[in-house]
Design an enzyme around this catalytic site. Structure first.
Site, short mmCIF file in Angstrom:
data_model
loop_
_atom_site.label_atom_id
_atom_site.label_comp_id
_atom_site.label_asym_id
_atom_site.label_seq_id
_atom_site.Cartn_x
_atom_site.Cartn_y
_atom_site.Cartn_z
N LYS A 31 -11.14 -0.57 -1.92
CA LYS A 31 -10.93 -1.39 -0.73
C LYS A 31 -12.10 -1.13 0.22
O LYS A 31 -12.53 0.02 0.31
CB LYS A 31 -9.62 -1.02 -0.01
CG LYS A 31 -8.36 -1.18 -0.86
CD LYS A 31 -7.15 -0.53 -0.15
CE LYS A 31 -5.94 -0.50 -1.06
NZ LYS A 31 -4.76 0.20 -0.49
N ASP A 79 0.87 -1.16 0.00
CA ASP A 79 0.00 0.00 0.00
C ASP A 79 0.92 1.23 0.00
O ASP A 79 2.12 1.11 0.28
CB ASP A 79 -0.86 -0.05 1.28
CG ASP A 79 -1.70 1.18 1.47
OD1 ASP A 79 -2.43 1.53 0.54
OD2 ASP A 79 -1.62 1.79 2.55
N ASP A 109 -0.07 5.11 0.93
CA ASP A 109 -0.29 6.07 2.02
C ASP A 109 -0.27 5.35 3.37
O ASP A 109 -1.07 4.44 3.59
CB ASP A 109 -1.67 6.75 1.86
CG ASP A 109 -1.74 7.64 0.63
OD1 ASP A 109 -0.71 8.23 0.28
OD2 ASP A 109 -2.82 7.77 0.04
N THR A 153 1.65 10.04 4.05
CA THR A 153 0.75 11.02 3.44
C THR A 153 -0.61 11.03 4.14
O THR A 153 -1.41 11.93 3.89
CB THR A 153 0.56 10.72 1.94
OG1 THR A 153 0.51 9.32 1.80
CG2 THR A 153 1.68 11.29 1.11
N SER A 195 -2.38 0.61 -4.32
CA SER A 195 -2.89 1.79 -3.59
C SER A 195 -4.23 2.26 -4.14
O SER A 195 -4.49 2.14 -5.33
CB SER A 195 -1.86 2.92 -3.72
OG SER A 195 -2.42 4.15 -3.33
N ALA A 196 -5.05 2.83 -3.27
CA ALA A 196 -6.33 3.41 -3.70
C ALA A 196 -6.14 4.80 -4.29
O ALA A 196 -7.06 5.36 -4.88
CB ALA A 196 -7.27 3.50 -2.50
N GLU A 244 -0.19 -3.26 4.66
CA GLU A 244 -1.31 -2.31 4.71
C GLU A 244 -1.39 -1.58 6.04
O GLU A 244 -1.13 -2.17 7.08
CB GLU A 244 -2.64 -3.08 4.54
CG GLU A 244 -3.33 -2.91 3.23
CD GLU A 244 -3.82 -1.50 2.91
OE1 GLU A 244 -3.91 -0.64 3.79
OE2 GLU A 244 -4.11 -1.27 1.73
N LYS A 272 -8.93 5.88 5.91
CA LYS A 272 -7.67 5.34 5.40
C LYS A 272 -7.94 4.22 4.41
O LYS A 272 -8.72 3.31 4.70
CB LYS A 272 -6.77 4.86 6.53
CG LYS A 272 -6.17 6.01 7.31
CD LYS A 272 -5.16 5.54 8.32
CE LYS A 272 -4.59 6.72 9.08
NZ LYS A 272 -3.75 6.29 10.20
P1 B16 Z 1 -6.43 10.12 -3.66
P2 B16 Z 1 -3.64 4.03 0.00
C1 B16 Z 1 -5.57 5.90 -0.08
O1 B16 Z 1 -4.27 5.48 -0.40
C2 B16 Z 1 -5.59 6.74 1.20
O2 B16 Z 1 -5.30 5.92 2.32
C3 B16 Z 1 -6.94 7.36 1.38
O3 B16 Z 1 -6.94 8.17 2.54
C4 B16 Z 1 -7.27 8.21 0.14
O4 B16 Z 1 -8.56 8.80 0.25
C5 B16 Z 1 -7.22 7.30 -1.09
O5 B16 Z 1 -5.92 6.73 -1.19
C6 B16 Z 1 -7.50 8.07 -2.37
O6 B16 Z 1 -6.43 8.95 -2.57
O7 B16 Z 1 -7.38 11.15 -3.22
O8 B16 Z 1 -4.99 10.55 -3.67
O9 B16 Z 1 -6.83 9.46 -4.98
O10 B16 Z 1 -3.57 4.02 1.49
O11 B16 Z 1 -4.57 2.98 -0.59
O12 B16 Z 1 -2.29 4.07 -0.66
MG MG Z 2 -2.82 3.19 3.31
#
Ligand code: B16
Ligand code: MG
Length: 218
Positions: A145, A9, A11, A17, A114-115, A169, A45
């Site tokens: 997720k 993952d 963030d 971040t 990552s999301a 994660e 998150k």
């Molecule tokens: P963005 P991860 C996620 O990243 C974050 O944990 C989550 O807080 C955020 O809203 C999501 O990405 C979307 O991010 O706005 O930059 O597209 O933890 O899956 O790496």
């Molecule tokens: Mg994360």
């Protein structure tokens, strides 16, 4: 030598971040008169941008038009990107380069899962792009997720079966996604939050090479 797929993952695992997402969401919540706490932030998150705003509105009992919704989401991302613009390699979390380099030395395939739609930009800022064999992020998935889609696509890119993949994660939603994908889940963070994970460490400084070696050979 045996191979496993290692999926990270972004963030909260590779870079901190999460604090920038929190600041940007908090500013947005305040602008529409909604209280937003760190406890609530925990539930955002790993959750997509759209779903995060939906939750904040639900907590504050607010409804918005589609246009207002989209413009608030764009504003949040603008604020978030202003923090990202200042990032450099000093914001990589402790011992992340060490574990990535160890896995590369052991010839293990590595993917991002990552999301975030800003993932590539962040990896470039902290100069870690070249450590990954595959990058799967918020632009590649349609289901957020705790749906396992992001990790299943990462496994495909690495040419590995889901049961031969290991996911790092920091979020509850992400740990659930890894478990549903039938992967080994490693929670990075607090035991009380991530208790559904197969293994939990506070950060990568706690993870010994011998532990990784066991995962590779299991
Ligand atoms: P963005 P991860 C996620 O990243 C974050 O944990 C989550 O807080 C955020 O809203 C999501 O990405 C979307 O991010 O706005 O930059 O597209 O933890 O899956 O790496
Ligand atoms: Mg994360």
């Amino acid at each position: 030598m045996s191979k496993k797929g290692f999926i990270f993952d972004l963030d909260g695992v590779i870079v901190d971040t999460a604090k920038y997402h929190f600041l940007a969401w908090q500013k947005l919540a305040k602008s529409i008169g909604v209280d937003f706490t760190e406890v609530q932030n925990e539930q955002l998150k790993g959750v997509s941008r759209v779903k995060s705003l939906e939750k904040i509105l639900e907590w504050g009992n607010k409804t918005l038009s589609e246009d207002q919704f989209n413009s608030l989401m764009a504003k949040k991302n603008e604020d978030y990107l202003s923090y990202i613009a200042k990032m450099d390699h000093n914001e990589i979390l402790p011992d992340v380069p060490k574990i990535l380099n160890y896995l590369i030395a052991q010839n293990q395939p590595i993917s991002l899962g990552s999301a975030s739609k800003n993932a590539r930009q962040i990896l470039k800022k902290v100069d870690l792009m070249d450590k990954f064999d595959a990058i799967v992020d918020g632009n590649d998935v349609s289901k957020a997720k705790p749906n396992p889609e992001v990790f299943l696509i990462a496994a495909q890119h690495l040419n590995m079966k889901p049961e031969d993949c290991i996911v790092f994660e920091d979020s509850v939603a992400g740990v659930q996604a890894a478990n549903t994908a039938n992967m080994i889940s490693i929670g990075i963070g607090e035991q009380k939050v991530l208790h559904e994970a197969d293994y939990i460490f506070s950060d990568f400084t706690e993870i010994e090479n011998s532990f990784i070696e066991k995962l590779i050979n299991r």
